[in-house]
Design a protein around this motif. Structure first.
Motif, PDB file in Angstrom:
ATOM      1  N   ILE A   1       2.727  -0.201   1.001  1.00 44.43           N
ATOM      2  CA  ILE A   1       2.159  -0.329   0.043  1.00 44.43           C
ATOM      3  C   ILE A   1       3.385   0.475  -1.440  1.00 44.43           C
ATOM      4  CG2 ILE A   1       1.174   2.015  -1.390  1.00 44.43           C
ATOM      5  CD1 ILE A   1      -0.742   2.790   0.868  1.00 44.43           C
TER       6      ILE A   1
ATOM      7  N   CYS B   1       5.434  -7.334   2.911  1.00 46.58           N
ATOM      8  CA  CYS B   1       4.651  -6.279   3.680  1.00 46.58           C
ATOM      9  C   CYS B   1       5.048  -6.658   4.858  1.00 46.58           C
ATOM     10  CB  CYS B   1       3.408  -6.107   3.320  1.00 46.58           C
ATOM     11  SG  CYS B   1       2.190  -7.510   3.807  1.00 46.58           S
TER      12      CYS B   1
ATOM     13  N   CYS C   1       4.652  -3.998  -1.941  1.00 47.77           N
ATOM     14  CA  CYS C   1       3.793  -4.748  -2.492  1.00 47.77           C
ATOM     15  C   CYS C   1       4.202  -4.502  -4.526  1.00 47.77           C
ATOM     16  CB  CYS C   1       2.539  -4.084  -2.550  1.00 47.77           C
ATOM     17  SG  CYS C   1       0.982  -5.266  -3.066  1.00 47.77           S
ATOM     18  N   SER C   2       4.114  -5.741  -4.189  1.00 46.61           N
ATOM     19  CA  SER C   2       5.265  -6.354  -5.517  1.00 46.61           C
ATOM     20  C   SER C   2       3.773  -6.424  -6.703  1.00 46.61           C
ATOM     21  CB  SER C   2       5.719  -7.477  -5.827  1.00 46.61           C
ATOM     22  OG  SER C   2       4.951  -8.024  -5.619  1.00 46.61           O
TER      23      SER C   2
ATOM     24  N   THR D   1      -6.079  -8.879  -4.582  1.00 50.18           N
ATOM     25  CA  THR D   1      -4.987  -9.352  -5.387  1.00 50.18           C
ATOM     26  C   THR D   1      -4.335  -9.619  -4.894  1.00 50.18           C
ATOM     27  OG1 THR D   1      -4.686  -7.180  -5.456  1.00 50.18           O
ATOM     28  CG2 THR D   1      -6.382  -7.653  -7.453  1.00 50.18           C
ATOM     29  N   CYS D   2      -4.502  -9.686  -3.444  1.00 49.79           N
ATOM     30  CA  CYS D   2      -3.044  -9.451  -2.935  1.00 49.79           C
ATOM     31  C   CYS D   2      -3.004 -11.117  -3.062  1.00 49.79           C
ATOM     32  CB  CYS D   2      -3.123 -10.055  -1.224  1.00 49.79           C
ATOM     33  SG  CYS D   2      -2.320 -10.350   0.358  1.00 49.79           S
TER      34      CYS D   2
ATOM     35  N   GLY E   1       0.602  -3.896  -5.812  1.00 52.94           N
ATOM     36  CA  GLY E   1      -0.754  -2.858  -6.284  1.00 52.94           C
ATOM     37  C   GLY E   1      -1.495  -3.177  -5.804  1.00 52.94           C
ATOM     38  N   SER E   2      -1.268  -4.352  -4.231  1.00 53.65           N
ATOM     39  CA  SER E   2      -2.734  -5.147  -3.867  1.00 53.65           C
ATOM     40  C   SER E   2      -2.786  -4.202  -2.488  1.00 53.65           C
ATOM     41  CB  SER E   2      -2.537  -6.185  -3.263  1.00 53.65           C
ATOM     42  OG  SER E   2      -3.248  -6.237  -2.386  1.00 53.65           O
ATOM     43  N   ARG E   3      -1.892  -2.992  -1.560  1.00 54.09           N
ATOM     44  CA  ARG E   3      -2.318  -2.956  -0.745  1.00 54.09           C
ATOM     45  C   ARG E   3      -2.197  -1.598  -1.209  1.00 54.09           C
ATOM     46  NH1 ARG E   3      -1.425  -5.291   3.784  1.00 54.09           N
ATOM     47  NH2 ARG E   3      -1.233  -3.617   5.310  1.00 54.09           N
ATOM     48  N   ASN E   4      -2.259  -0.863   0.339  1.00 49.97           N
ATOM     49  CA  ASN E   4      -3.488   0.751  -0.503  1.00 49.97           C
ATOM     50  C   ASN E   4      -4.187   1.364   0.788  1.00 49.97           C
ATOM     51  OD1 ASN E   4      -2.837   3.145  -1.378  1.00 49.97           O
ATOM     52  ND2 ASN E   4      -3.535   2.815  -3.394  1.00 49.97           N
TER      53      ASN E   4
END
Length: 221
Positions: free
Chosen positions: A182, A153, A185-186, A146-147, A188-191
């Motif tokens: 995290i 980031c 990230c607008s 979804t990035c 919610g892609s990074r985790n």
């Protein structure tokens, strides 16, 4: 070091640092290298995720004192864990904030009531020297499909562990697992992801879910 910031007895240094693996990140230590205390008082604190702050507060005190400050008080505060966010997820709470307020007031009183700071004793803190070896866990955030490659980031990462040209990846050697990417990230892609992360999350939940208390130290006047 260029651009040295000179302080004096009329100034007060208030400094807070995050704890990772029981130590202060070297990238954070860099931010105080240009300070010169000249005997000015300092109030220090560290923030950790309910596991332990180990040698971090002592390390911070030593670094601050090495730059000519007189540390009059120190606090170790609990906050939500940056990697395993279910740990201390409601911290700081209202009681934590009240304790922080009381800590600041008492620290201020010590400074105002002490005519000659050079005559006060050494602040005794928990911790050991040599410090514990920092062991970096092989856990770091990555992005999924979804990035949108916006690069925000990479811009916000405090240790430049994310390339603007390839923001889905993370440099494991540079990353300190602070989790800022995290939050920034607008979409919610990074985790944090992966089997190792999931296993460690379960272990942490079992070992460190009992709430700890903030700890405070004051110089003997």
């Amino acid at each position: 070091i260029p651009n040295i910031i000179d302080m004096n007895r009329g100034d007060v240094l208030v400094i807070g640092m995050p704890v990772y693996g029981g130590r202060i990140p070297q990238s954070a230590i860099q931010s105080i290298l240009k300070l010169k205390g000249n005997g000015a008082p300092a109030i220090i604190s560290c923030i950790y995720g309910n596991r332990d702050y180990d040698d971090a507060l002592l390390e911070l005190k030593n670094e601050v004192e090495a730059r000519g400050f007189k540390v009059v008080s120190a606090g170790a505060f609990i906050a939500r864990h940056s990697i395993f966010t279910q740990i201390a997820k409601d911290r700081p709470n209202s009681q934590d904030l009240k304790q922080a307020y009381d800590f600041a007031n008492l620290s201020q009183k010590i400074i105002l009531d002490t005519e000659d700071l050079s005559q006060i004793g050494q602040l005794q803190l928990k911790g050991n020297f040599p410090y514990k070896v920092f062991n970096q866990l092989p856990i770091y955030p990555t992005a999924d499909d979804t990035c949108i490659n916006c690069g925000n980031c990479a811009i916000k990462c405090p240790v430049n562990a994310i390339s603007k040209n390839a923001p889905r990846e993370t440099d494991a050697e540079k990353c300190i697992a602070c989790g800022r990417c995290i939050i920034e990230c607008s979409v919610g892609s990074r985790n944090f992801r992966g089997d190792f992360y999931e296993a460690r999350a379960t272990m942490f939940q079992n070992a460190f879910s009992v709430p700890k208390t903030n700890e405070f130290y004051y110089v003997d006047c």
